[in-house]
Design a protein around this motif. Structure first.
Motif, mmCIF file in Angstrom:
data_model
loop_
_atom_site.group_PDB
_atom_site.id
_atom_site.type_symbol
_atom_site.label_atom_id
_atom_site.label_comp_id
_atom_site.label_asym_id
_atom_site.label_seq_id
_atom_site.Cartn_x
_atom_site.Cartn_y
_atom_site.Cartn_z
ATOM 1 N N GLU A 112 12.415 -0.435 -0.769
ATOM 2 C CA GLU A 112 11.447 -0.957 0.207
ATOM 3 C C GLU A 112 10.466 0.101 0.283
ATOM 4 O OE1 GLU A 112 11.272 -1.621 5.026
ATOM 5 O OE2 GLU A 112 13.027 -2.054 3.802
ATOM 6 N N ILE A 113 9.222 -0.354 0.342
ATOM 7 C CA ILE A 113 8.185 0.746 0.464
ATOM 8 C C ILE A 113 7.377 0.784 1.818
ATOM 9 C CG2 ILE A 113 5.973 1.485 -0.623
ATOM 10 C CD1 ILE A 113 6.723 -0.063 -3.173
ATOM 11 N N VAL A 114 7.254 1.911 2.245
ATOM 12 C CA VAL A 114 6.561 2.230 3.742
ATOM 13 C C VAL A 114 5.299 2.983 3.266
ATOM 14 C CG1 VAL A 114 6.703 3.211 5.881
ATOM 15 C CG2 VAL A 114 8.707 1.918 4.966
ATOM 16 N N VAL A 115 4.058 2.772 3.890
ATOM 17 C CA VAL A 115 2.777 3.187 3.689
ATOM 18 C C VAL A 115 2.348 4.241 4.821
ATOM 19 C CG1 VAL A 115 0.453 3.053 2.958
ATOM 20 C CG2 VAL A 115 2.238 1.592 1.796
ATOM 21 N N THR A 116 2.109 5.274 4.726
ATOM 22 C CA THR A 116 1.430 5.936 5.855
ATOM 23 C C THR A 116 0.298 6.537 5.383
ATOM 24 O OG1 THR A 116 1.875 7.600 7.394
ATOM 25 C CG2 THR A 116 2.733 8.159 4.995
ATOM 26 N N ARG A 117 -0.846 6.774 6.315
ATOM 27 C CA ARG A 117 -2.033 7.354 5.894
ATOM 28 C C ARG A 117 -2.522 8.063 6.995
ATOM 29 N NH1 ARG A 117 -4.083 2.131 3.865
ATOM 30 N NH2 ARG A 117 -2.080 1.503 4.057
ATOM 31 N N PRO A 118 -3.515 8.908 6.849
ATOM 32 C CA PRO A 118 -4.407 9.626 7.938
ATOM 33 C C PRO A 118 -5.108 8.568 8.600
ATOM 34 C CG PRO A 118 -4.924 10.638 5.707
ATOM 35 C CD PRO A 118 -3.835 9.347 5.508
ATOM 36 N N VAL A 119 -5.427 8.801 9.812
ATOM 37 C CA VAL A 119 -6.239 7.803 10.752
ATOM 38 C C VAL A 119 -7.536 7.533 10.023
ATOM 39 C CG1 VAL A 119 -7.473 7.605 12.998
ATOM 40 C CG2 VAL A 119 -5.072 8.595 12.868
ATOM 41 N N LYS A 120 -8.395 8.680 9.577
ATOM 42 C CA LYS A 120 -9.505 8.563 8.966
ATOM 43 C C LYS A 120 -9.572 8.298 7.603
ATOM 44 C CE LYS A 120 -11.907 10.629 12.869
ATOM 45 N NZ LYS A 120 -12.773 11.893 13.267
ATOM 46 N N ALA A 121 -8.476 7.715 6.827
ATOM 47 C CA ALA A 121 -8.391 7.800 5.445
ATOM 48 C C ALA A 121 -9.513 6.997 4.878
ATOM 49 C CB ALA A 121 -7.021 7.249 5.048
ATOM 50 N N THR A 122 -10.081 7.503 3.664
ATOM 51 C CA THR A 122 -11.158 6.904 3.232
ATOM 52 C C THR A 122 -11.022 6.181 1.823
ATOM 53 O OG1 THR A 122 -11.665 9.100 1.920
ATOM 54 C CG2 THR A 122 -12.803 8.474 4.012
ATOM 55 N N THR A 123 -9.690 6.447 1.340
ATOM 56 C CA THR A 123 -9.605 5.779 0.103
ATOM 57 C C THR A 123 -8.008 5.110 0.071
ATOM 58 O OG1 THR A 123 -9.019 6.010 -2.435
ATOM 59 C CG2 THR A 123 -8.620 7.812 -1.066
ATOM 60 N N GLU A 124 -7.458 4.310 -0.661
ATOM 61 C CA GLU A 124 -6.279 3.754 -0.879
ATOM 62 C C GLU A 124 -5.839 3.886 -2.280
ATOM 63 O OE1 GLU A 124 -5.460 0.198 0.989
ATOM 64 O OE2 GLU A 124 -5.853 0.856 2.778
ATOM 65 N N GLU A 125 -6.146 4.819 -3.147
ATOM 66 C CA GLU A 125 -5.872 5.267 -4.532
ATOM 67 C C GLU A 125 -4.658 6.395 -4.611
ATOM 68 O OE1 GLU A 125 -9.493 5.962 -6.428
ATOM 69 O OE2 GLU A 125 -10.265 4.204 -5.582
ATOM 70 N N ASN A 126 -4.224 6.149 -5.720
ATOM 71 C CA ASN A 126 -3.163 7.538 -5.950
ATOM 72 C C ASN A 126 -1.990 7.415 -5.038
ATOM 73 O OD1 ASN A 126 -4.495 7.730 -8.352
ATOM 74 N ND2 ASN A 126 -6.002 9.067 -7.192
ATOM 75 N N PRO A 127 -1.256 6.407 -4.557
ATOM 76 C CA PRO A 127 -0.125 6.572 -4.060
ATOM 77 C C PRO A 127 1.031 7.657 -4.463
ATOM 78 C CG PRO A 127 0.074 4.480 -4.920
ATOM 79 C CD PRO A 127 -1.184 5.185 -5.370
ATOM 80 N N ARG A 128 1.450 8.539 -3.548
ATOM 81 C CA ARG A 128 2.367 9.274 -4.055
ATOM 82 C C ARG A 128 3.609 9.404 -3.078
ATOM 83 N NH1 ARG A 128 1.860 12.746 -8.127
ATOM 84 N NH2 ARG A 128 -0.286 12.954 -9.040
ATOM 85 N N VAL A 129 4.686 9.653 -3.533
ATOM 86 C CA VAL A 129 5.972 9.543 -2.528
ATOM 87 C C VAL A 129 6.135 10.974 -1.744
ATOM 88 C CG1 VAL A 129 8.349 9.464 -2.593
ATOM 89 C CG2 VAL A 129 7.371 8.093 -4.310
ATOM 90 N N VAL A 130 6.143 10.801 -0.338
ATOM 91 C CA VAL A 130 6.575 11.804 0.390
ATOM 92 C C VAL A 130 7.828 11.951 0.866
ATOM 93 C CG1 VAL A 130 4.048 11.975 1.050
ATOM 94 C CG2 VAL A 130 5.297 10.616 2.284
ATOM 95 N N ARG A 131 8.609 10.738 1.057
ATOM 96 C CA ARG A 131 10.110 10.735 1.505
ATOM 97 C C ARG A 131 10.778 9.734 0.822
ATOM 98 N NH1 ARG A 131 10.062 10.554 7.573
ATOM 99 N NH2 ARG A 131 8.354 9.014 7.303
ATOM 100 N N PHE A 132 12.045 9.993 0.686
ATOM 101 C CA PHE A 132 12.982 8.950 0.087
ATOM 102 C C PHE A 132 14.325 8.981 1.033
ATOM 103 C CE2 PHE A 132 16.444 7.757 -2.944
ATOM 104 C CZ PHE A 132 16.161 6.628 -2.923
ATOM 105 N N ASN A 133 14.610 7.927 1.654
ATOM 106 C CA ASN A 133 15.790 7.785 2.561
ATOM 107 C C ASN A 133 16.719 6.808 1.801
ATOM 108 O OD1 ASN A 133 14.668 9.629 4.398
ATOM 109 N ND2 ASN A 133 13.713 8.049 5.340
ATOM 110 N N VAL A 134 18.009 7.014 1.882
ATOM 111 C CA VAL A 134 18.957 6.021 1.216
ATOM 112 C C VAL A 134 19.423 5.496 2.621
ATOM 113 C CG1 VAL A 134 21.158 5.837 0.461
ATOM 114 C CG2 VAL A 134 19.384 7.343 -0.466
ATOM 115 N N VAL A 135 19.268 4.247 2.680
ATOM 116 C CA VAL A 135 19.873 3.216 3.874
ATOM 117 C C VAL A 135 21.081 2.601 3.669
ATOM 118 C CG1 VAL A 135 17.495 3.205 4.774
ATOM 119 C CG2 VAL A 135 18.317 1.364 3.111
#
Length: 69
Positions: free
Chosen positions: A27-50
């Motif tokens: 499952e993918i969850v997206v996080t971004r800065p409040v003032k993000a200017t782009t939605e390109e190049n998504p990178r993994v910042v966390r992986f949790n096993v549920v």
């Protein structure tokens, strides 16, 4: 699935391939800065096993215009 895939920092597409080959449903969850200017190049910042074969991947978009990259 004895060992967790080490996907932190990977581009999302590559990370999903690694997880799939390791037997995880993702499952993918997206996080971004409040003032993000782009939605390109998504990178993994966390992986949790549920559960045994399911994980949650959190991604953030690179914002190379604002420095740091």
């Amino acid at each position: 699935m004895d060992q967790l895939p080490d996907i932190i920092g990977y581009p999302l597409a590559e990370a999903l391939q690694i997880c799939e080959s390791s037997g995880y449903e993702i499952e993918i969850v997206v996080t971004r800065p409040v003032k993000a200017t782009t939605e390109e190049n998504p990178r993994v910042v966390r992986f949790n096993v549920v559960s045994t074969n399911k994980g949650v991947v959190t991604v953030a978009f690179e914002d190379i215009v604002r420095g740091g990259g």
